[in-house]
Design a protein around this motif. Structure first.
Motif, PDB file in Angstrom:
ATOM      1  N   GLY A  39      62.172   8.933  17.405  1.00  0.00           N
ATOM      2  CA  GLY A  39      63.460   8.374  17.526  1.00  0.00           C
ATOM      3  C   GLY A  39      64.532   9.459  17.945  1.00  0.00           C
ATOM      4  O   GLY A  39      64.460  10.857  17.471  1.00  0.00           O
ATOM      5  N   HIS A  40      65.361   9.248  18.899  1.00  0.00           N
ATOM      6  CA  HIS A  40      66.559  10.240  19.197  1.00  0.00           C
ATOM      7  C   HIS A  40      66.032  11.494  19.753  1.00  0.00           C
ATOM      8  O   HIS A  40      64.661  11.625  20.003  1.00  0.00           O
ATOM      9  CB  HIS A  40      67.377  10.376  17.862  1.00  0.00           C
ATOM     10  N   ASN A  41      66.972  12.659  19.566  1.00  0.00           N
ATOM     11  CA  ASN A  41      66.450  14.165  20.028  1.00  0.00           C
ATOM     12  C   ASN A  41      67.442  14.857  19.698  1.00  0.00           C
ATOM     13  O   ASN A  41      68.595  14.682  19.550  1.00  0.00           O
ATOM     14  CB  ASN A  41      66.482  14.081  21.553  1.00  0.00           C
ATOM     15  N   GLN A  71      68.226  15.854   9.551  1.00  0.00           N
ATOM     16  CA  GLN A  71      68.227  14.955  10.781  1.00  0.00           C
ATOM     17  C   GLN A  71      67.119  13.765  11.178  1.00  0.00           C
ATOM     18  O   GLN A  71      65.949  14.422  10.758  1.00  0.00           O
ATOM     19  CB  GLN A  71      68.931  15.643  11.894  1.00  0.00           C
ATOM     20  N   GLU A  72      67.571  12.788  11.332  1.00  0.00           N
ATOM     21  CA  GLU A  72      66.530  11.623  11.790  1.00  0.00           C
ATOM     22  C   GLU A  72      65.573  12.120  12.905  1.00  0.00           C
ATOM     23  O   GLU A  72      64.611  11.939  12.723  1.00  0.00           O
ATOM     24  CB  GLU A  72      67.513  10.522  12.150  1.00  0.00           C
ATOM     25  N   ASN A  73      66.182  12.633  13.878  1.00  0.00           N
ATOM     26  CA  ASN A  73      65.525  13.346  15.002  1.00  0.00           C
ATOM     27  C   ASN A  73      64.466  14.253  14.506  1.00  0.00           C
ATOM     28  O   ASN A  73      63.265  14.149  14.741  1.00  0.00           O
ATOM     29  CB  ASN A  73      66.327  13.772  16.173  1.00  0.00           C
ATOM     30  N   ILE A 132      59.479   5.604  15.776  1.00  0.00           N
ATOM     31  CA  ILE A 132      59.476   6.282  14.285  1.00  0.00           C
ATOM     32  C   ILE A 132      61.164   6.560  14.270  1.00  0.00           C
ATOM     33  O   ILE A 132      61.795   7.301  14.924  1.00  0.00           O
ATOM     34  CB  ILE A 132      58.750   7.560  14.285  1.00  0.00           C
ATOM     35  N   HIS A 133      61.630   5.932  13.085  1.00  0.00           N
ATOM     36  CA  HIS A 133      63.052   6.113  12.723  1.00  0.00           C
ATOM     37  C   HIS A 133      63.294   6.215  11.321  1.00  0.00           C
ATOM     38  O   HIS A 133      62.468   5.986  10.625  1.00  0.00           O
ATOM     39  CB  HIS A 133      63.997   5.010  13.309  1.00  0.00           C
ATOM     40  N   GLY A 134      64.373   6.606  11.049  1.00  0.00           N
ATOM     41  CA  GLY A 134      64.825   6.641   9.507  1.00  0.00           C
ATOM     42  C   GLY A 134      66.190   5.727   9.312  1.00  0.00           C
ATOM     43  O   GLY A 134      66.954   5.949  10.447  1.00  0.00           O
ATOM     44  N   ASP A 135      66.430   4.995   8.553  1.00  0.00           N
ATOM     45  CA  ASP A 135      67.669   4.265   8.410  1.00  0.00           C
ATOM     46  C   ASP A 135      68.664   4.567   8.021  1.00  0.00           C
ATOM     47  O   ASP A 135      68.789   5.936   7.113  1.00  0.00           O
ATOM     48  CB  ASP A 135      67.120   2.917   7.745  1.00  0.00           C
TER      49      ASP A 135
HETATM   50 ZN   LIG Z   1      67.138   5.780  14.521  1.00  0.00          ZN
END
Ligand SMILES: [Zn+2]
Length: 263
Positions: free
Chosen positions: A54-56, A91-93, A146-149
């Motif tokens: 997820g994200h970047n 960070q989530e990314n 794949i992510h974190g909430d």
């Molecule tokens: Zn996310």
């Protein structure tokens, strides 16, 4: 006669044992020896898995680019998002990228072809539309984002997001995506020891129709929210490199379970 490396060794040994030398005729017994067993086919040979971290890392500095609105069937929405972070600033990314880096070789060892939706953690985007297209173009057998909430700090645990039905658009993939989601949920629960989220979803699953990556996928696809980054306990685990390897191992098991079941 089949001449391969092992056959050659056997012939030489027989010649030596019989006292022969030089140009002795090959012992006919060598020709009847069974060929060495070929290695069993790898579990995921022929399968294509798309991992979508997820994200970047460059998203935050390029808001105008990622805020561009795109069509995700049910609504128009930002092309990508910055993502969340822990109280300590992890960070989530970066989390998603790290898990993906551990996951890729595990799947490759099992014989899968693995495609990532971004090449590093320094770029911008890609848009959710492009991420979905990567899975579609690769004719992926499974797509895992794949992510974190980011929930209330008191909430903890993980959940898997599966695509909700959008009639006329994703009828074909809702069921296999749910099977993928269940396989990943079970493997993640068993492999990480994290509980089902107690603040979102039900039994570790949640159905959504507001995520472009899922809405636009023509292939079995799920998101996993690996934990709540705003919860101190989950954040500590997600920030730990050893635990991220454990997460990757659990995801690999879930993907393997789904793909073997899917035949
Ligand atoms: Zn996310």
């Amino acid at each position: 006669m089949r001449v391969d490396r092992s056959g050659f060794v056997v012939i030489i040994m027989l010649a030596a044992l019989s006292g022969g030398c030089g140009a002795a005729a090959p012992d006919p017994r060598a020709a009847t020896l069974p060929a060495p067993p070929s290695p069993p086919p790898k579990a995921l040979a022929g399968k294509v898995v798309v991992i979508d971290p997820g994200h970047n890392g460059g998203n935050a500095a390029n808001r105008s680019e990622i805020d561009r609105q795109v069509d995700i069937i049910t609504q128009r929405k930002a092309c990508n998002a910055v993502g969340f972070e822990t109280a300590a600033g992890y960070q989530e990314n970066a989390f998603a990228w790290s898990v993906a880096q551990h996951l890729k070789p595990l799947l490759e060892e099992m014989g899968a072809e693995v495609v990532l939706t971004r090449p590093d953690d320094k770029g911008v985007g890609p848009c959710v539309t492009e991420r979905a297209a990567i899975g579609n173009d690769a004719r992926a057998d499974a797509v895992v984002s794949i992510h974190g909430d980011s929930g209330e700090p008191s909430g903890h645990g993980f959940h898997v997001v599966v695509p909700g039905l959008i009639p006329g658009h994703n009828d074909e993939v809702v069921k296999p995506s749910r099977r993928l989601g269940l396989a990943i949920r079970d493997a993640y629960w068993a492999g990480t020891g994290l509980p089902y989220a107690n603040y979102r979803g039900k039994d570790g699953l949640r159905s959504r129709t507001d995520l472009g990556g899922l809405n636009l996928s023509k292939r079995p696809a799920v998101f996993i929210e690996c934990g709540n980054m705003r919860n101190a306990g989950d954040a500590a685990k997600m920030s730990d490199a050893t635990f991220r390897k454990r997460i990757a191992g659990a995801l690999a098991n879930g993907i393997k379970s789904f793909l073997e079941g899917a035949g």
